[in-house]
Scaffold this motif. Structure first.
Motif, PDB file in Angstrom:
ATOM      1  N   ASP A  14       0.829  -1.210   0.000  1.00  7.96           N
ATOM      2  CA  ASP A  14       0.000   0.000   0.000  1.00  7.96           C
ATOM      3  C   ASP A  14       0.864   1.261   0.000  1.00  7.96           C
ATOM      4  O   ASP A  14       0.366   2.363   0.206  1.00  7.96           O
ATOM      5  N   HIS A  15       2.176   1.081  -0.239  1.00  9.18           N
ATOM      6  CA  HIS A  15       3.158   2.159  -0.386  1.00  9.18           C
ATOM      7  C   HIS A  15       3.696   2.683   0.937  1.00  9.18           C
ATOM      8  O   HIS A  15       4.492   3.633   0.937  1.00  9.18           O
ATOM      9  N   CYS A  16       3.294   2.101   2.060  1.00 12.95           N
ATOM     10  CA  CYS A  16       3.641   2.666   3.361  1.00 12.95           C
ATOM     11  C   CYS A  16       4.628   1.801   4.141  1.00 12.95           C
ATOM     12  O   CYS A  16       4.708   0.584   3.959  1.00 12.95           O
ATOM     13  N   LEU A  17       5.362   2.479   5.027  1.00  9.10           N
ATOM     14  CA  LEU A  17       6.186   1.848   6.053  1.00  9.10           C
ATOM     15  C   LEU A  17       5.467   2.047   7.378  1.00  9.10           C
ATOM     16  O   LEU A  17       5.021   3.159   7.687  1.00  9.10           O
ATOM     17  N   TYR A  18       5.362   0.946   8.167  1.00  4.49           N
ATOM     18  CA  TYR A  18       4.636   1.018   9.429  1.00  4.49           C
ATOM     19  C   TYR A  18       5.550   0.673  10.607  1.00  4.49           C
ATOM     20  O   TYR A  18       6.437  -0.186  10.497  1.00  4.49           O
TER      21      TYR A  18
END
Length: 267
Positions: A14-18
Motif C-alpha cells: 500500500d506504499h507505506c512503512l509502518y
C-alpha cells in the motif's frame, strides 16, 4: 519485517512503512512512500532512523520514534531488496544494475559499483565484502573498501533470494530450480543441487545443513558441505520464501496459506 526494541517495522504494497507495537499490534505511525515497499527495513541506532527502498526509485529515511521524514535519496531505479549498513554507509541494490552507497546520516550519494543486472535480491555483507546476486544470473562478491568486484560466479538463472553464508561457502537459489554453492574466497563452484521447481527464496544454514523451499512444494534439507539431499518434506503449496531455523525447529511458509513448523534432530 524488522524488530527493534518494542516495535516491529514493516513495509507494504500500500506504499507505506509502518511501526507496530510488538506487544499489542497497534500502529505507532505510518510513513507513505511513492510506491510499493517490499524489502526488509533497516533500523539504525545512530542515527536513529528506519530506512527502506521503494518502487518509487528512492531510498527513504524516517525518524525512528516519530515516523517523520529525515531524508530521501534517488536510488537510480526500483529498490526491492532491503538496505544494509556498512561503515556508516547504507548499501542497496536497484534495477539499474548498480550497488549503491549513501551516507546514513544525510543520504548523500557516496559511490556505486556496476553489477550488470537487476539487483532484486537482498544484499548480504560479511566483513568488508558484499554478496550481490542479480536477475541476469550472476553472483558478485564486492570488495567494499576497494569499491570493485572481487569475483563473479555464473548462476545460470535469476536470483531473488538473499545469499546464505557459512564459513566457506555462499549459497544462492535460482528460478531455474538450482541451488548453487560457491567458495566465499574465490567464487569457484563447490556443488549444485537440482530441485524439481523454481527457487524464489534463499536458503537457511544451520548445523551443517542447508534448508530451502521451492515452487514444487518441497522443503529440502541438504548437507551444506556436499550438496547431498538428506531429506525433504512436501507442503501443500509452492514455497517462495526463505525458511527460518530457530531453537531446533524449521519454520517455512507456503502459498497454501500455512506456516509449517518442523522439529529437527529426529528421523
Amino acid at each position: 519485517p524488522a524488530v527493534h526494541g518494542d516495535s516491529l517495522y514493516v513495509g507494504s504494497n500500500d506504499h507505506c512503512l509502518y511501526r507496530v507495537g510488538l506487544a499489542d499490534g497497534k500502529k505507532r505511525w505510518e510513513y507513505a512512500t511513492g510506491l510499493f515497499v517490499q524489502g526488509t527495513p533497516l533500523v539504525l541506532d545512530e542515527p536513529a532512523l528506519v530506512i527502506v527502498g521503494s518502487h518509487d526509485q528512492k531510498l527513504h529515511a524516517v525518524k525512528r520514534e516519530t515516523g517523520e521524514a529525515a531524508w530521501t535519496s534517488p536510488a537510480g531505479g526500483v529498490v526491492t531488496g532491503g538496505p544494509v549498513c556498512w561503515n556508516g554507509q547504507v548499501l542497496f541494490g536497484a534495477n539499474d544494475g548498480n550497488l549503491h552507497a549513501v551516507d546514513a546520516a544525510k543520504g548523500k550519494a557516496q559511490w556505486q559499483v556496476a553489477c550488470g543486472g537487476d539487483l532484486a535480491a537482498p544484499i548480504v555483507v560479511a566483513g568488508d565484502v558484499a554478496y550481490v546476486a542479480t536477475k541476469a544470473g550472476a553472483l558478485h562478491a564486492v570488495d567494499l573498501k576497494g569499491r570493485k568486484l572481487a569475483w563473479t560466479a555464473e548462476t545460470g538463472g535469476a536470483v531473488f533470494g538473499a545469499p546464505a553464508l557459512d564459513g566457506e561457502r555462499v549459497l544462492v537459489g535460482t528460478l531455474n530450480g538450482h541451488l548453487h554453492a560457491f567458495g566465499r574466497a574465490d567464487g569457484k563452484p563447490a556443488w549444485t543441487f537440482a530441485a524439481e521447481g523454481a527457487i524464489a527464496g534463499g536458503a537457511a544454514l544451520a548445523d551443517g545443513k542447508a534448508f530451502f523451499g521451492a515452487r514444487d512444494g518441497w522443503i529440502y534439507v541438504l548437507d551444506a558441505a556436499s550438496g547431498t539431499l538428506e531429506w525433504r518434506v512436501q507442503a501443500r503449496g509452492p514455497v517462495n520464501g526463505t525458511p527460518l531455523v530457530h531453537e531446533g525447529t524449521l519454520y517455512v511458509g507456503s502459498d497454501d496459506g500455512q506456516l509449517y513448523a518442523i522439529r529437527l534432530g529426529g528421523s
